[in-house]
Motif scaffolding. Sequence first.
Motif, PDB file in Angstrom:
ATOM      1  N   PRO A 426       2.455   0.323 -10.507  1.00 34.29           N
ATOM      2  CA  PRO A 426       2.028  -0.539  -9.398  1.00 34.29           C
ATOM      3  C   PRO A 426       2.433  -1.993  -9.652  1.00 34.29           C
ATOM      4  O   PRO A 426       2.475  -2.436 -10.801  1.00 34.29           O
ATOM      5  N   ASP A 427       2.765  -2.691  -8.587  1.00 31.89           N
ATOM      6  CA  ASP A 427       2.997  -4.128  -8.701  1.00 31.89           C
ATOM      7  C   ASP A 427       2.647  -4.782  -7.357  1.00 31.89           C
ATOM      8  O   ASP A 427       2.182  -4.100  -6.446  1.00 31.89           O
ATOM      9  N   LYS A 428       2.882  -6.064  -7.260  1.00 32.44           N
ATOM     10  CA  LYS A 428       2.468  -6.799  -6.059  1.00 32.44           C
ATOM     11  C   LYS A 428       3.084  -6.224  -4.792  1.00 32.44           C
ATOM     12  O   LYS A 428       2.429  -6.012  -3.779  1.00 32.44           O
ATOM     13  N   LYS A 429       4.406  -5.951  -4.876  1.00 31.91           N
ATOM     14  CA  LYS A 429       5.144  -5.477  -3.717  1.00 31.91           C
ATOM     15  C   LYS A 429       4.580  -4.126  -3.265  1.00 31.91           C
ATOM     16  O   LYS A 429       4.364  -3.880  -2.072  1.00 31.91           O
ATOM     17  N   TRP A 430       4.345  -3.280  -4.257  1.00 34.68           N
ATOM     18  CA  TRP A 430       3.848  -1.937  -3.927  1.00 34.68           C
ATOM     19  C   TRP A 430       2.495  -2.026  -3.221  1.00 34.68           C
ATOM     20  O   TRP A 430       2.249  -1.360  -2.233  1.00 34.68           O
ATOM     21  N   LYS A 431       1.593  -2.857  -3.748  1.00 34.86           N
ATOM     22  CA  LYS A 431       0.258  -2.936  -3.165  1.00 34.86           C
ATOM     23  C   LYS A 431       0.326  -3.504  -1.749  1.00 34.86           C
ATOM     24  O   LYS A 431      -0.363  -3.039  -0.850  1.00 34.86           O
ATOM     25  N   GLU A 432       1.197  -4.472  -1.563  1.00 33.90           N
ATOM     26  CA  GLU A 432       1.370  -5.083  -0.242  1.00 33.90           C
ATOM     27  C   GLU A 432       1.842  -4.024   0.755  1.00 33.90           C
ATOM     28  O   GLU A 432       1.317  -3.910   1.858  1.00 33.90           O
ATOM     29  N   GLU A 433       2.815  -3.235   0.326  1.00 35.03           N
ATOM     30  CA  GLU A 433       3.386  -2.241   1.241  1.00 35.03           C
ATOM     31  C   GLU A 433       2.420  -1.092   1.497  1.00 35.03           C
ATOM     32  O   GLU A 433       2.342  -0.556   2.603  1.00 35.03           O
ATOM     33  N   THR A 434       1.692  -0.720   0.463  1.00 34.28           N
ATOM     34  CA  THR A 434       0.859   0.469   0.590  1.00 34.28           C
ATOM     35  C   THR A 434      -0.495   0.155   1.219  1.00 34.28           C
ATOM     36  O   THR A 434      -0.966   0.883   2.078  1.00 34.28           O
ATOM     37  N   TYR A 435      -1.111  -0.933   0.753  1.00 36.57           N
ATOM     38  CA  TYR A 435      -2.473  -1.220   1.224  1.00 36.57           C
ATOM     39  C   TYR A 435      -2.572  -2.476   2.089  1.00 36.57           C
ATOM     40  O   TYR A 435      -3.652  -2.819   2.516  1.00 36.57           O
ATOM     41  N   LYS A 436      -1.447  -3.139   2.298  1.00 35.90           N
ATOM     42  CA  LYS A 436      -1.437  -4.391   3.055  1.00 35.90           C
ATOM     43  C   LYS A 436      -2.436  -5.377   2.444  1.00 35.90           C
ATOM     44  O   LYS A 436      -3.165  -6.077   3.132  1.00 35.90           O
ATOM     45  N   GLN A 437      -2.532  -5.326   1.125  1.00 34.31           N
ATOM     46  CA  GLN A 437      -3.457  -6.234   0.446  1.00 34.31           C
ATOM     47  C   GLN A 437      -2.721  -6.991  -0.636  1.00 34.31           C
ATOM     48  O   GLN A 437      -1.723  -6.508  -1.173  1.00 34.31           O
ATOM     49  N   GLY A 438      -3.273  -8.122  -0.958  1.00 36.46           N
ATOM     50  CA  GLY A 438      -2.678  -8.899  -2.043  1.00 36.46           C
ATOM     51  C   GLY A 438      -3.087  -8.330  -3.387  1.00 36.46           C
ATOM     52  O   GLY A 438      -4.102  -7.646  -3.521  1.00 36.46           O
ATOM     53  N   TRP A 439      -2.267  -8.618  -4.378  1.00 44.55           N
ATOM     54  CA  TRP A 439      -2.557  -8.172  -5.744  1.00 44.55           C
ATOM     55  C   TRP A 439      -3.669  -9.018  -6.334  1.00 44.55           C
ATOM     56  O   TRP A 439      -3.659 -10.239  -6.218  1.00 44.55           O
ATOM     57  N   MET A 440      -4.662  -8.339  -6.964  1.00 43.74           N
ATOM     58  CA  MET A 440      -5.769  -9.075  -7.568  1.00 43.74           C
ATOM     59  C   MET A 440      -5.598  -9.095  -9.085  1.00 43.74           C
ATOM     60  O   MET A 440      -5.042  -8.158  -9.655  1.00 43.74           O
ATOM     61  N   PRO A 441      -6.104 -10.161  -9.734  1.00 44.38           N
ATOM     62  CA  PRO A 441      -6.026 -10.186 -11.210  1.00 44.38           C
ATOM     63  C   PRO A 441      -6.681  -8.962 -11.820  1.00 44.38           C
ATOM     64  O   PRO A 441      -6.225  -8.441 -12.843  1.00 44.38           O
ATOM     65  N   GLY A 442      -7.754  -8.451 -11.175  1.00 44.13           N
ATOM     66  CA  GLY A 442      -8.421  -7.245 -11.673  1.00 44.13           C
ATOM     67  C   GLY A 442      -7.487  -6.059 -11.736  1.00 44.13           C
ATOM     68  O   GLY A 442      -7.577  -5.200 -12.615  1.00 44.13           O
ATOM     69  N   ASP A 443      -6.554  -6.015 -10.778  1.00 43.17           N
ATOM     70  CA  ASP A 443      -5.573  -4.915 -10.764  1.00 43.17           C
ATOM     71  C   ASP A 443      -4.721  -4.963 -12.024  1.00 43.17           C
ATOM     72  O   ASP A 443      -4.375  -3.929 -12.598  1.00 43.17           O
ATOM     73  N   THR A 444      -4.386  -6.194 -12.448  1.00 44.67           N
ATOM     74  CA  THR A 444      -3.568  -6.352 -13.648  1.00 44.67           C
ATOM     75  C   THR A 444      -4.320  -5.830 -14.863  1.00 44.67           C
ATOM     76  O   THR A 444      -3.754  -5.140 -15.718  1.00 44.67           O
ATOM     77  N   LEU A 445      -5.633  -6.125 -14.910  1.00 39.82           N
ATOM     78  CA  LEU A 445      -6.445  -5.686 -16.043  1.00 39.82           C
ATOM     79  C   LEU A 445      -6.449  -4.155 -16.129  1.00 39.82           C
ATOM     80  O   LEU A 445      -6.270  -3.567 -17.205  1.00 39.82           O
ATOM     81  N   SER A 446      -6.633  -3.490 -14.979  1.00 41.24           N
ATOM     82  CA  SER A 446      -6.621  -2.025 -14.970  1.00 41.24           C
ATOM     83  C   SER A 446      -5.273  -1.488 -15.403  1.00 41.24           C
ATOM     84  O   SER A 446      -5.184  -0.552 -16.199  1.00 41.24           O
ATOM     85  N   ALA A 447      -4.216  -2.104 -14.871  1.00 42.00           N
ATOM     86  CA  ALA A 447      -2.871  -1.615 -15.196  1.00 42.00           C
ATOM     87  C   ALA A 447      -2.599  -1.757 -16.682  1.00 42.00           C
ATOM     88  O   ALA A 447      -1.971  -0.889 -17.287  1.00 42.00           O
ATOM     89  N   ALA A 448      -3.094  -2.846 -17.299  1.00 41.24           N
ATOM     90  CA  ALA A 448      -2.812  -3.106 -18.709  1.00 41.24           C
ATOM     91  C   ALA A 448      -3.356  -2.010 -19.616  1.00 41.24           C
ATOM     92  O   ALA A 448      -2.850  -1.789 -20.713  1.00 41.24           O
ATOM     93  N   ILE A 449      -4.395  -1.315 -19.177  1.00 45.99           N
ATOM     94  CA  ILE A 449      -4.924  -0.225 -20.008  1.00 45.99           C
ATOM     95  C   ILE A 449      -4.599   1.142 -19.396  1.00 45.99           C
ATOM     96  O   ILE A 449      -5.240   2.153 -19.676  1.00 45.99           O
ATOM     97  N   GLY A 450      -3.582   1.153 -18.538  1.00 44.55           N
ATOM     98  CA  GLY A 450      -3.099   2.433 -18.001  1.00 44.55           C
ATOM     99  C   GLY A 450      -4.039   3.086 -17.013  1.00 44.55           C
ATOM    100  O   GLY A 450      -4.040   4.303 -16.846  1.00 44.55           O
ATOM    101  N   GLN A 451      -4.862   2.313 -16.356  1.00 47.00           N
ATOM    102  CA  GLN A 451      -5.765   2.877 -15.355  1.00 47.00           C
ATOM    103  C   GLN A 451      -5.385   2.342 -13.989  1.00 47.00           C
ATOM    104  O   GLN A 451      -4.277   1.833 -13.803  1.00 47.00           O
TER     105      GLN A 451
END
Lengths: 654, 353
Positions: A426-451
Amino acid sequence: MIIGKPSGEQGGFAEDQERNPTPYYVAIIIAFLILLSKLWYLQVIQGTELADQSDRHRIRDHRIPAARGIILDRNKEVLAQNRPSYNLFFHYASLPKEERLPFLETACKEYDIEFETAKRRYEASRDNQPVKIKTDITRDEVAIIKTRSMTFGRNFPLEVEVESIREYPHGTMGAHLLGYTAEIDKPRLELPKYEGYRPGDLVGKTGLEEAYEEYLAGVFGWKRVEVNARGIPIQELAVEKGIAGRNLVLNVDLDLMKSAQRALGTSAGAVVALDPRDGRVIVALSNPSFGPSIFSRPIPHDVWDKLVNDPKHPLQNKFAAGMYPPGSTFKVVTALAALESGAMTASSQVTCLGKWKFGGRDFRCHNEKGHGAVDLHRAIVHSCDVYFYKVGFQMGIDVIAEYSRALGLGARTGLDIVGEKGGLVPDKKWKEETYKQGWMPGDTLSAAIGQGSMLATPLQMAVVYSVFANGGTLYRPQLLDHVEDVNGEIIKSYEPEVIRQLNVSKRNLRLVHSGLIGVVNDPGGTGGRARMASVTVAGKTGTSQVRAIGAVRKHVSTLAYEHRDHAWFTCYAPAEDPEIVVAVLIEHSGHGGVMAAPIANQVLGSYFQLKRKREGRPEPESVQAVEIGDEDAVVFEPVAEEPGPAAGDGSITD
Amino acid sequence: MAFVILLIIGLGLLNLYSSVESSPAKSGLFTTQVQWYVICCLAMIVVFAINYHFYDAAAYWLYGAAVVLLILVLLVGKTAKGSSRWIELGFFSFQPSELSKIAFALCLARYFSQYPKTEGYRLGDLAIPFGLLAAPTILMLMQPDLGTAMLHVLIFASVCVFVGLRTRTLVGLGFSAIAAAPLMWFFGLKDYQRLRVLTLLDPESDPLGSGYHIRQSLIAIGSGRFIGKGYLHGTQTRLQFLPEQHTDFIFSVLSEEWGFLGAAFVLILFFALIVWGVSVAARSKDNFGSILAFGMVSILFWHVFINVGMALGIMPVVGVVLPFFSYGRTAIFTMLVAVTLLLNINSRRSMFE
């Protein structure tokens, strides 16, 4: 005037007078000319065309499917072969209409066939084509029918035809890898790849059977048969033998597959083993499996329903098409990205207090008490979530995504079977396209531990760990070693294929690598259950969150099956010169350290045992895993992992 | 001419052998046919030896016997394929309708020679001959045996033309025939018979029924091309694509295996036989002999023309055999009687004083 008038002047019938036969001669000549001209027209003018038609009537060309190539493992153990199947055909054309159904009914009773089905097939048939009424009849039945047809002569209405069907001698073992063969379907028939195929032909579907159809199928032969008016074959006019299919020799090791299967038991999941030095796939197992032979025939509804509705999804290829959050096994990617991007050095320390308050939410570590001060090595060994939250936050999602992709995540690995899935980075572009939402810092935290939204297949994780094992080379995983003809002559060899050489420092790779050794071998490492006495193992545990379970700790056994987490364990050995990478995923089982690590350990154990056996070396005293305390799913010391409480978008484990 | 007849018989047997050889169920028919030829040929010696004027005297009796047999067929006949045509006599069965052709021709010869009309016959003069025609024809339509009934009509018409009709009578009869055709079509013919005629016009209209037979026959004939596929190598025949290949469609077997050359050769042999028969009729010194000879020629001619026409698809499929070629014991007997009577009349031409 008088017609047919005698030649006398008076006409009529005067005795002693010859009559004039000329008009009759003329009439006869005309009549015969009519016949002769029609004869000429048919035989001379239309002759060629009618001769063609006569040939078309009496000559039937049957294609003889070529013997399909067999599939062998790396030690030439047969994984897929052919066997003859004797099928019973009803030649109804040799019976008068009114006798057909009674005969069929008697035959059905005698050969234990469902009459209604046979009747339906008979009624649906056309052009006097024989109807298949039973497949795979016994040898005794074959003998009975052969004897009877000898007695009855050519017009005996039952006939046995032999057909080659695919057989998988190891049953369900490796079904997802091998695929299966079945009658070709409409969409395939329209593809250029399947040019020359006809409805009813058997074709490889899924797995290797599909991927290497062009080698396996061989070339059809032809049989030209003369049939009589009732379509009964009278004699063979010509036979052109087909060319047998080529055999596939795989990199896969059947014995190791079997031991992986034993280790998995009834758990749903996947085991992948690669040779990190060249990308050869040694084990590719998905459990539970199915018997590929069932697809050679129409599948009974109940069997199909059972397969489709099984909660463990036996039809799904979990090793290449099962996508799961990689959980803590992903932390090696975050670690490498951090070192490479300079967000972190090996000695940089982070304090873990069991959670990190961020953006008004608690991001928890699986160890509630906290790990205290952790550097990179300890963070990997103890799988400290807080460390990776902070490192991830510092880098941002773009860096994480970049390194994930560099290591082969988010795209198909290029495994040589159809249906592989590419996972998701997942990245900013993907979230924008899929959910029409901006990327949140919390998303980065989840991604960093593979969740969160991060998804990977067991095969992809095996590839990622291969890169750490071999020092930076990304190979395409290959199932097929070479293709050979029936005489064992090699037709085509598949050389290792480097996808990319990672432009990363060897030192950084080694730092992560030593962390992985610690996971298995340091006291309190989460992967202790994978430890071996004679070989150093490096690996990483992971637990991927299925749902937020809330802050309340629950014993895994109290949760419904589908709510339990997936357990991961990815490792390689020997750590000093890795020759095998193993990725294990167990669905809905709890945590990696407890559930998946022992399985990886067994696979590694078998691997080295087999290796010694094959090299003729005496066996060491023990290659068994070191005993590690209890098997309980909930461990309160920071030795093993356990499900952490939920934190919104995917909480943390390990 | 005896040589031509023997040649036809020989070729007929050769061809019959080929037509049944491939079918185990029918292979016995060839032997039966040969045996029957031997028996009939012995009988023909008698038929030939008797002066044909004896037949003049016996004509009405023979005709009567034939009609009685036709009635018997309807009462006790053996039925096959929906029509009863055979009388079983334990050791063999025969078809009275076949014998009836000869008896009918004899009868016509006797009647017309008894009542000669030098200026040609009027319609009124034909009342009795029409009656003679009606009895067997109606009985045959009841079997039903459309083919033989039609042959009786054709023999009758041929003989009438030969003995001479008034032009008006001929024209009148022609018109009545044309007028009767629709009536015959709607009331005289059965559905399957109508279908056969329609099929003739458009074989594709019934590709699996009678159209199929014609289609297969045309394919067999055409595929023989100019020189044929070779004896015993007719694929349509051997593989039983041809229906009734030993009876109605025997000519297709011949054409397939011997090609245009063989089939035309056989047609020329028949042509020679028929032309010779007409010359016998023309040269006979007495009316009875002359008309009888012409009657026999008509029997031969119409059989050849209709049977071959059927195979070639220019005549509707009605069960009419090809003389000396088709399998059938009564038919062989009938044809042998016809040629023997011709030989008989021919040999006594000069003796009649």
